[in-house]
Motif scaffolding. Structure first.
Motif, PDB file in Angstrom:
ATOM      1  N   ALA A 106       0.858  -1.227  -0.136  1.00  0.00           N
ATOM      2  CA  ALA A 106       0.080   0.090   0.089  1.00  0.00           C
ATOM      3  C   ALA A 106       0.901   1.345  -0.089  1.00  0.00           C
ATOM      4  CB  ALA A 106      -1.037  -0.086   1.195  1.00  0.00           C
ATOM      5  N   LEU A 107       1.733   1.332   0.892  1.00  0.00           N
ATOM      6  CA  LEU A 107       2.976   2.496   1.019  1.00  0.00           C
ATOM      7  C   LEU A 107       3.517   2.630  -0.497  1.00  0.00           C
ATOM      8  CD1 LEU A 107       4.304   4.145   3.073  1.00  0.00           C
ATOM      9  CD2 LEU A 107       6.272   2.600   2.798  1.00  0.00           C
ATOM     10  N   ILE A 108       3.784   1.416  -1.086  1.00  0.00           N
ATOM     11  CA  ILE A 108       4.611   1.696  -2.223  1.00  0.00           C
ATOM     12  C   ILE A 108       3.644   2.398  -3.427  1.00  0.00           C
ATOM     13  CG2 ILE A 108       5.735   0.426  -4.430  1.00  0.00           C
ATOM     14  CD1 ILE A 108       7.028  -1.217  -2.070  1.00  0.00           C
ATOM     15  N   SER A 109       2.585   1.742  -3.662  1.00  0.00           N
ATOM     16  CA  SER A 109       1.476   2.029  -4.407  1.00  0.00           C
ATOM     17  C   SER A 109       1.131   3.535  -4.260  1.00  0.00           C
ATOM     18  CB  SER A 109       0.010   1.518  -4.434  1.00  0.00           C
ATOM     19  OG  SER A 109       0.306  -0.160  -4.343  1.00  0.00           O
ATOM     20  N   GLY A 110       1.056   4.041  -3.099  1.00  0.00           N
ATOM     21  CA  GLY A 110       0.880   5.270  -2.632  1.00  0.00           C
ATOM     22  C   GLY A 110       1.976   6.395  -3.113  1.00  0.00           C
ATOM     23  N   LEU A 111       3.091   5.578  -3.026  1.00  0.00           N
ATOM     24  CA  LEU A 111       4.392   6.532  -3.240  1.00  0.00           C
ATOM     25  C   LEU A 111       4.313   6.649  -4.782  1.00  0.00           C
ATOM     26  CD1 LEU A 111       6.833   7.793  -2.052  1.00  0.00           C
ATOM     27  CD2 LEU A 111       7.976   5.660  -2.536  1.00  0.00           C
ATOM     28  N   VAL A 112       4.214   5.568  -5.523  1.00  0.00           N
ATOM     29  CA  VAL A 112       4.306   5.780  -7.066  1.00  0.00           C
ATOM     30  C   VAL A 112       3.196   6.544  -7.751  1.00  0.00           C
ATOM     31  CG1 VAL A 112       4.114   4.321  -9.103  1.00  0.00           C
ATOM     32  CG2 VAL A 112       5.257   3.445  -7.256  1.00  0.00           C
ATOM     33  N   PHE A 113       1.880   6.541  -7.093  1.00  0.00           N
ATOM     34  CA  PHE A 113       0.768   7.373  -7.574  1.00  0.00           C
ATOM     35  C   PHE A 113       1.103   8.960  -7.175  1.00  0.00           C
ATOM     36  CE2 PHE A 113      -2.962   9.520  -6.105  1.00  0.00           C
ATOM     37  CZ  PHE A 113      -3.718   9.709  -7.260  1.00  0.00           C
ATOM     38  N   GLY A 114       1.679   9.326  -5.726  1.00  0.00           N
ATOM     39  CA  GLY A 114       2.185  10.493  -5.427  1.00  0.00           C
ATOM     40  C   GLY A 114       3.187  11.092  -6.581  1.00  0.00           C
ATOM     41  N   ILE A 115       4.152  10.111  -6.664  1.00  0.00           N
ATOM     42  CA  ILE A 115       5.272  10.623  -7.695  1.00  0.00           C
ATOM     43  C   ILE A 115       4.645  11.142  -8.891  1.00  0.00           C
ATOM     44  CG2 ILE A 115       7.184   9.862  -8.952  1.00  0.00           C
ATOM     45  CD1 ILE A 115       8.304   8.417  -6.254  1.00  0.00           C
ATOM     46  N   GLU A 145      -8.741  -2.341   7.624  1.00  0.00           N
ATOM     47  CA  GLU A 145      -9.328  -1.448   6.501  1.00  0.00           C
ATOM     48  C   GLU A 145      -8.427  -0.134   6.819  1.00  0.00           C
ATOM     49  OE1 GLU A 145     -11.551  -2.222   3.675  1.00  0.00           O
ATOM     50  OE2 GLU A 145     -10.556  -4.054   4.429  1.00  0.00           O
ATOM     51  N   LEU A 146      -8.308   0.145   8.231  1.00  0.00           N
ATOM     52  CA  LEU A 146      -7.676   1.436   8.496  1.00  0.00           C
ATOM     53  C   LEU A 146      -6.155   1.441   8.014  1.00  0.00           C
ATOM     54  CD1 LEU A 146      -7.198   4.289   9.891  1.00  0.00           C
ATOM     55  CD2 LEU A 146      -7.017   3.141  12.021  1.00  0.00           C
ATOM     56  N   LYS A 147      -5.585   0.211   8.433  1.00  0.00           N
ATOM     57  CA  LYS A 147      -4.008  -0.068   8.101  1.00  0.00           C
ATOM     58  C   LYS A 147      -3.630   0.394   6.828  1.00  0.00           C
ATOM     59  CE  LYS A 147      -3.299  -3.719  10.903  1.00  0.00           C
ATOM     60  NZ  LYS A 147      -2.819  -4.401  11.860  1.00  0.00           N
ATOM     61  N   TRP A 148      -4.242  -0.418   5.759  1.00  0.00           N
ATOM     62  CA  TRP A 148      -3.628  -0.184   4.506  1.00  0.00           C
ATOM     63  C   TRP A 148      -3.979   1.191   3.956  1.00  0.00           C
ATOM     64  CZ3 TRP A 148      -6.201   0.662   0.090  1.00  0.00           C
ATOM     65  CH2 TRP A 148      -7.370   0.600  -0.023  1.00  0.00           C
ATOM     66  N   ARG A 149      -5.104   1.753   4.401  1.00  0.00           N
ATOM     67  CA  ARG A 149      -5.479   3.020   3.757  1.00  0.00           C
ATOM     68  C   ARG A 149      -4.169   4.177   4.436  1.00  0.00           C
ATOM     69  NH1 ARG A 149     -11.185   1.242   3.954  1.00  0.00           N
ATOM     70  NH2 ARG A 149     -11.737   1.186   1.807  1.00  0.00           N
TER      71      ARG A 149
END
Lengths: 142, 143
Positions: free
Chosen positions: A6-15, B49-53
């Protein structure tokens, strides 16, 4: 692994948002300003994103399930109702006023600008108002 | 305020936005919709649900900081409107996107690419009202 993905997906999206220039409300507002200082950038951003998701989703959704989940959470509803049309119409009004949308404003928070924090606080207040005045019947927000 | 049209960085940034959405579908099987991710973090109904978001939001916020570390420059954020208009626009964006089950990322990118009928209705609707709203503000009211 779930959280890292999730962190990496968010980072790529944010970049992507950062490079695309869509973090800049001045550019977004100019996309809407067809009669004035028009800047078609946003159409190219959506085009780039859609090329990748159109083919990427088709490849990914051939799998029986995601790498770290039990099934694909893909909305199947085809219902065109007043909530969809009214909500989308209102969203566009707000987007045309502020030039920020949630997908651009969340990464923009990293720039440390107070205007972004103010916009997001207002958007969260908007979520809360929707929950009070138009509680969901069954469909969840995607 | 005039802004510079940059087709290559716009398209390239768009490719990365799409890649982020595909990675989230591949790993967690989720649609990348910023409205759902933000409201699902603030009004969380269960911990998983909170954690991944929340992790997703952290990654998004880290992006411009990473860009700054590599290039020495933050991405541009020019806000040509008053704080009152930021709040007004923000509340309407939040209410509308939540009611309509999505915004530019959820309907505009993820939904359109799946040819979702709901998104095919939502996207032209919010694009049209965005254009009309801005036209009224800039060219009728003249703000």
């Amino acid at each position: 692994m779930k959280l890292l993905s999730a962190l990496i997906s968010g980072l790529v999206f944010g970049i992507g948002i950062s490079i695309s220039g869509m973090m800049d409300p001045a550019k977004v507002l100019n996309f809407f300003d067809i009669a004035g200082t028009w800047d078609p950038s946003l159409a190219f951003v959506m085009g780039g994103a859609l090329v990748v998701t159109f083919f990427g989703y088709r490849i990914v959704l051939k799998r029986s399930k995601p790498m770290f989940g039990d099934y694909f959470h893909v909305p199947e509803s085809k219902m065109i109702d007043r909530r969809l049309i009214g909500g989308s119409a209102l969203f566009g009004v707000g987007w045309g006023i502020a030039g920020f949308c949630p997908g651009a404003a969340i990464p923009a928070l990293g720039t440390g600008r107070w205007e972004v924090a103010l916009f997001l606080a207002a958007a969260i207040a908007g979520f809360a108002l929707r929950r009070i005045f138009a509680p969901a019947q069954k469909a969840a927000v995607s | 305020m005039v802004t510079v049209f940059k087709p290559i960085s716009s398209f390239g940034g768009g490719l990365a936005i799409g890649l982020g959405a595909v990675l989230l579908m591949l790993s967690l099987g989720r649609i990348l919709g910023a409205t759902g991710i933000l409201s699902g973090t603030i009004f969380a109904e269960d911990r998983e649900e909170l954690k991944w978001r929340a992790a997703m939001i952290l990654g998004m916020i880290a992006a411009p900081i990473l860009i700054f570390l590599f290039t020495g420059k933050m991405p541009d954020v020019n806000v040509p409107i008053s704080p009152f208009m930021i709040v007004l626009g923000g509340v309407i964006v939040g209410f509308g996107a939540s009611l309509g089950s999505g915004c530019t990322s959820g309907h505009g990118v993820c939904g359109l690419s799946r040819l979702s009928v709901r998104s095919l209705v939502a996207v032209p609707t919010f694009m049209a009202t965005g254009v009309i709203t801005l036209y009224i503000i800039r060219h009728v009211v003249g703000a």
